[in-house]
Write an enzyme that holds these catalytic residues in place. Sequence first.
Site, PDB file in Angstrom:
ATOM      1  N   GLU A  86       0.892  -1.162   0.000  1.00  0.00           N
ATOM      2  CA  GLU A  86       0.000   0.000   0.000  1.00  0.00           C
ATOM      3  C   GLU A  86       0.923   1.202   0.000  1.00  0.00           C
ATOM      4  OE1 GLU A  86      -1.349   2.777   0.460  1.00  0.00           O
ATOM      5  OE2 GLU A  86      -3.120   2.700   1.745  1.00  0.00           O
ATOM      6  N   GLU A  96       4.467   8.568  -3.907  1.00  0.00           N
ATOM      7  CA  GLU A  96       5.206   8.132  -2.720  1.00  0.00           C
ATOM      8  C   GLU A  96       6.313   7.136  -3.069  1.00  0.00           C
ATOM      9  OE1 GLU A  96       2.525   6.743   0.270  1.00  0.00           O
ATOM     10  OE2 GLU A  96       1.670   8.728   0.637  1.00  0.00           O
TER      11      GLU A  96
END
EC number: 2.1.1.321
Length: 692
Positions: free
Chosen positions: A144, A153
Site C-alpha cells: 500500500e 510516494e
Amino acid sequence: MKVFCGRANPTTGSLEWLEEDEHYDYHQEIARSSYADMLHDKDRNIKYYQGIRAAVSRVKDRGQKALVLDIGTGTGLLSMMAVTAGADFCYAIEVFKPMAEAAVKIVERNGFSDKIKVINKHSTEVTVGPDGDLPCRANILITELFDTELIGEGALPSYEHAHKHLVQEDCEAVPHRATVYAQLVESRRMWSWNKLFPVRVRTSLGEQVIVPPSELERCPGAPSVCDIQLNQVSPADFTVLSDVLPMFSVDFSKQVSSSAACHSRQFVPLASGQAQVVLSWWDIEMDPEGKIKCTMAPFWAQTDPQELQWRDHWMQCVYFLPQEEPVVQGSPRCLVAHHDDYCVWYSLQRTSPDENDSAYQVRPVCDCQAHLLWNRPRFGEINDQDRTDHYAQALRTVLLPGSVCLCVSDGSLLSMLAHHLGAEQVFTVESSVASYRLMKRIFKVNHLEDKISVINKRPELLTAADLEGKKVSLLLGEPFFTTSLLPWHNLYFWYVRTSVDQHLAPGAVVMPQAASLHAVIVEFRDLWRIRSPCGDCEGFDVHIMDDMIKHSLDFRESREAEPHPLWEYPCRSLSKPQEILTFDFQQPIPQQPMQSKGTMELTRPGKSHGAVLWMEYQLTPDSTISTGLINPAEDKGDCCWNPHCKQAVYFLSTTLDLRVPLNGPRSVSYVVEFHPLTGDITMEFRLADTLS
C-alpha cells in the site's frame, strides 16, 4: 533529551528558538497522518482482504508455501490479513520507526508474532539470503504505497527493486494492477487556480485593466499535483470535453520500471471548447481477473454513485495543461500522460506522439516565480473579481486627495487598486526577493513602474528614507502573507502596523480597521474520521494505533486547531456563529493578553465534532471580508465556506470517544486567549455537561 529548533513565527514575523522533545517530529507526523483515515476506509480494507485471500489460495493451489512480503505495512493490518488467510509467513516492512514499533505491538496483541516479522527498513535496503532479512524470495507481494497521484510516494522504484531483489518471478501481487484515468475539461474556476486573469477596476476615468506579464501567461505552472475532493466541485463549474480515458496501467505482478514514459490516447472531443484542465484518478484491481476493484472515481464516473466511499488519504487529481488550447467537437485529438518515477503530467497533441520522443518531455516547472509565491487558492483569490470589487469599493471610501498609501501584504494587487482609484503616492513592501521581482514585472507591464514604489525589506525595518520622507496617511493590507497557515496568522499585519507607527501621519487610516475571530460548532459529514479511533478493523484489534495517535495529539496538538479547506468537507452548523475576539488595527498591539470565555448553545441536533474558526476583516465600518462562512447557514445548517482560504478546525475530544451519545450536552464552553508577546492564540473548547 531536549533540542532547540529555530522556527519563523508566522504571526509576529520573528525567528524563535523553541525547546522541543527530540521526538517532536515523530509526534507531529503521527498526529497529522492519515493512518486513522486509512483504517476507516472500509472499502479499501474489504477489497484488500478479498484480494489477499484470493492470492494466498492461488499459491496454495499450486502446492507452494505462501511467503508474503508486505511493503509499507503501517499497522501491520495487511500482514495480519495474509496470515489469517493462510499465509505461512509474512515479512512486514515499515521504514517509519514509531510505526514499526507500533506494528510489532499490534501483531503481538493479535497473536501473530510467530508468523509475522516486522522489519524497520526502507524496502530498498532489505536483503535476502541466509544472513539477510528474508531467508528467500517471497511469492506474494502486498503493498500500500500509493498516494492520490498513485506514484507520488515512490511506488515505482519500490516495486522495481522488489521484483529485482525480493520476490519470485511468478509472484502474486495485491493489488495486481492499477489503471490511471483522465478526463479533459474546460473550467474557468479551476483554470483560475493556475493563471492570473485580467483584473478590472472601475475608476472615475473609466475602467482600468490590470494585465498579467507575458511570462505568467506562458508559464506552465507549479510542478506539483493539485489534489482535491473532486466530488465537492459542482458539475456546473466545468464542461466535459472528453470521455473518461484509461491512460495507462501498471501490472504489479511483473517487473515494473521507474523510467520516464509517456502514454497517448486518441479521443474525439464531445464538445467544442478550451482544453484547460485534466481531471484524473485511478483504480486498483486486487486480482488478475479484475473482479475485486477499488476505485477513486468521482461520483459522475461511478457505476453506482450511492456506494461512493469517502476517503481523504486518496483523492482525485487536477492537472493543468501548460497552455489552454481550443478543441473542436468531433475533430480527433490526442491526450498524452507523461510520468517519471514520482510525478505525472499531461499534454494535448494533434497526433499520437512517437513513444520514444515524448517519454522524456521535461516536466513543467514554474519559471515566472508567481506559482512559487502564490499557491492555487491564492491564484483563485486574486482572480475573484467580486472580491476585488469589494476591496475597491472600500478603498473609494477611505482614499482622499493627496493620500500616501503603504501596502503591506505578500504579492498583493491592492497597491495597484489604490493607484487607479486616485492615491497620490503608493508604496508597497515585499519581504522576499521573489515577490519583489514578481511585483516589479507586474507593475512594468501595466506601466506603473514609475507610479508605485516597491520596497524590498521586512516592513519592521522601514525607514523614513524608504518612504521618501513622507508620512503614510493610509496603511493597506488584505491581509495576506505566504507564511500563514492558520487564519489568525495574518494578524502579522497588526504587528506590522505597530512597528510602522512612527511612519503614520496623525489621523492615518488603517484598512482593514479591525479584525475579529469567529467560531461555530459543526457536525462533519466525513472529516471527523481522520481524528476518530478505529478500535477494531476487519476483526483485528488496532487500539494500540488509536492510543499512539492520541498520545501524539496530546503531545503538542491537543489544544491546537488545524487548517482545512472546508469547501471540500461538508458540515452542518449546530450552533450560531459567534464572535470570539476582536482586534483593533487602528491601535498598536496591547501589551496584555486578550481572553474570551463563553458558551455556545447548540441549536440543532447532531454530533458535535468540533469548532470551526475563521477571521473576518472590517475594511471600513460598512464593509467586511470573511475568510470563513460566506452565507448564513441554511435551515438544515449546511455551511458555505470561503473557497480561497483554509479554516481552522478544533476537534473536540469527544470526536476521539465513540461512547459520547448523539444527543448529549447541549452547549459548548470555550476559553480563547491571544498572547501579544508570542502571537499565539490558545484555545480550549469542550462539551458542557448541562445534564448534570
